[in-house]
Design an enzyme around this catalytic site. Structure first.
Site, mmCIF file in Angstrom:
data_model
loop_
_atom_site.group_PDB
_atom_site.id
_atom_site.type_symbol
_atom_site.label_atom_id
_atom_site.label_comp_id
_atom_site.label_asym_id
_atom_site.label_seq_id
_atom_site.Cartn_x
_atom_site.Cartn_y
_atom_site.Cartn_z
ATOM 1 N N GLY A 49 0.587 -0.909 0.355
ATOM 2 C CA GLY A 49 0.019 0.209 0.399
ATOM 3 C C GLY A 49 0.672 1.340 0.066
ATOM 4 O O GLY A 49 2.175 1.322 -0.237
ATOM 5 N N GLN A 54 3.032 9.421 2.306
ATOM 6 C CA GLN A 54 4.894 9.055 1.451
ATOM 7 C C GLN A 54 4.714 10.357 0.370
ATOM 8 O O GLN A 54 6.093 9.271 0.546
ATOM 9 C CB GLN A 54 4.287 7.461 1.988
ATOM 10 C CG GLN A 54 4.081 6.997 3.132
ATOM 11 C CD GLN A 54 4.004 5.638 3.214
ATOM 12 O OE1 GLN A 54 2.741 4.818 1.939
ATOM 13 N NE2 GLN A 54 5.276 4.683 3.238
ATOM 14 N N CYS A 102 7.730 -1.392 5.565
ATOM 15 C CA CYS A 102 6.833 0.373 5.256
ATOM 16 C C CYS A 102 7.568 0.751 4.088
ATOM 17 O O CYS A 102 9.017 0.986 4.514
ATOM 18 C CB CYS A 102 6.817 1.005 6.563
ATOM 19 S SG CYS A 102 5.741 2.899 6.107
ATOM 20 N N LEU A 103 7.761 1.383 2.875
ATOM 21 C CA LEU A 103 8.233 1.878 2.714
ATOM 22 C C LEU A 103 9.340 3.342 2.504
ATOM 23 O O LEU A 103 10.161 3.452 2.063
ATOM 24 C CB LEU A 103 7.812 2.029 1.214
ATOM 25 C CG LEU A 103 6.780 0.780 -0.197
ATOM 26 C CD1 LEU A 103 6.319 1.550 -1.015
ATOM 27 C CD2 LEU A 103 7.993 0.377 -0.237
ATOM 28 N N HIS A 144 -2.610 0.092 8.671
ATOM 29 C CA HIS A 144 -1.829 0.494 8.575
ATOM 30 C C HIS A 144 -1.419 2.317 7.454
ATOM 31 O O HIS A 144 -0.833 2.877 7.821
ATOM 32 C CB HIS A 144 -0.706 -0.179 7.929
ATOM 33 C CG HIS A 144 1.019 0.263 7.380
ATOM 34 N ND1 HIS A 144 2.042 -0.354 7.768
ATOM 35 C CD2 HIS A 144 1.707 0.972 6.729
ATOM 36 C CE1 HIS A 144 3.038 0.227 7.052
ATOM 37 N NE2 HIS A 144 2.960 1.131 6.215
ATOM 38 N N GLU A 145 -2.800 2.111 6.184
ATOM 39 C CA GLU A 145 -2.212 3.641 5.494
ATOM 40 C C GLU A 145 -2.545 4.101 5.941
ATOM 41 O O GLU A 145 -2.846 5.581 6.150
ATOM 42 C CB GLU A 145 -3.351 2.636 4.186
ATOM 43 C CG GLU A 145 -2.198 1.623 3.428
ATOM 44 C CD GLU A 145 -0.396 1.852 3.678
ATOM 45 O OE1 GLU A 145 -0.409 2.993 3.325
ATOM 46 O OE2 GLU A 145 0.106 1.203 3.549
ATOM 47 N N HIS A 148 -0.795 6.358 8.368
ATOM 48 C CA HIS A 148 0.530 7.289 7.362
ATOM 49 C C HIS A 148 -0.885 8.316 7.528
ATOM 50 O O HIS A 148 0.177 9.712 7.582
ATOM 51 C CB HIS A 148 0.263 6.544 6.517
ATOM 52 C CG HIS A 148 1.397 5.795 5.992
ATOM 53 N ND1 HIS A 148 2.595 6.579 7.053
ATOM 54 C CD2 HIS A 148 1.694 4.554 5.687
ATOM 55 C CE1 HIS A 148 3.511 5.308 6.634
ATOM 56 N NE2 HIS A 148 2.837 4.271 6.107
HETATM 57 ZN ZN LIG Z 1 3.598 2.637 5.538
#
Ligand SMILES: [Zn+2]
Length: 182
Positions: A49, A54, A102-103, A144-145, A148
């Site tokens: 995702g 981000q 996580c990216l 998770h998203e 963010h």
């Molecule tokens: Zn993440």
């Protein structure tokens, strides 16, 4: 389409809350192009995702997709889902521990407790209302998203850091071990 630059942990943008997208802005070519860029960026880096924060945009937009993802080889598939202004309500007190990466926190994994069932209200990319129940891994990725979009990263949700692992060591020692503890 374009690959967007992904902010890494420490960049202040990751700690800011995103603002809702006015619904009449959703069909605009600029926003649609941006969603396409987010999808392309998520796929380029094999993310499960990606949230707009981000990629340096404080708008409540997230994209999710898991299709034979090499970063999550034992995760179930999730079709491409675009969430705009997501609102999450948990449907259970039950939490399950599972690995997350996580990216924005490259090459790390950690075990994070997440609610196993939630209701999601959001707009999709056509501006239509979405109302669905998500469970288990899909519920995990949504949490998770959504975090963010509120300036929260998965490290904030870990009970402790004893499971925090570099990706190479995760592949060597922990791949296939989905749950620990509880
Ligand atoms: Zn993440």
């Amino acid at each position: 389409m374009a690959i967007l630059k992904v902010a890494r942990l420490g960049h202040p943008v990751l700690r800011k809350a995103a603002l809702p997208v006015p619904p009449d802005e959703i069909p605009s070519p600029d926003l649609q192009r941006y969603i396409d860029d987010m999808i392309e960026t998520m796929r380029e880096y094999s993310g499960a995702g990606l949230a707009a924060t981000q990629v340096h945009t404080l708008k409540q937009i997230a994209v999710i997709e898991v299709m034979g993802n090499p970063r999550y080889p034992d995760a179930p598939d999730i079709p491409l889902t675009v969430l705009i202004n997501p609102e999450v309500t948990f449907l259970t007190d039950e939490m399950e521990e599972g690995w997350e990466g996580c990216l924005s926190i490259p090459d790390m994994r950690g075990i994070v407790p997440r609610y196993t069932s939630l209701r999601l209200l959001a707009y999709d990319r056509t501006g239509a209302r979405m109302d669905l129940v998500a469970k288990d891994f899909f519920a995990r990725v949504i949490q998770h998203e959504a975090d963010h979009l509120n300036g929260i990263v998965y490290l904030d949700r870990m009970k402790d850091f004893s499971s925090l692992t570099h990706l190479a060591e995760w592949s060597k020692y922990w791949l296939g071990v989905r749950e620990q503890g509880d």
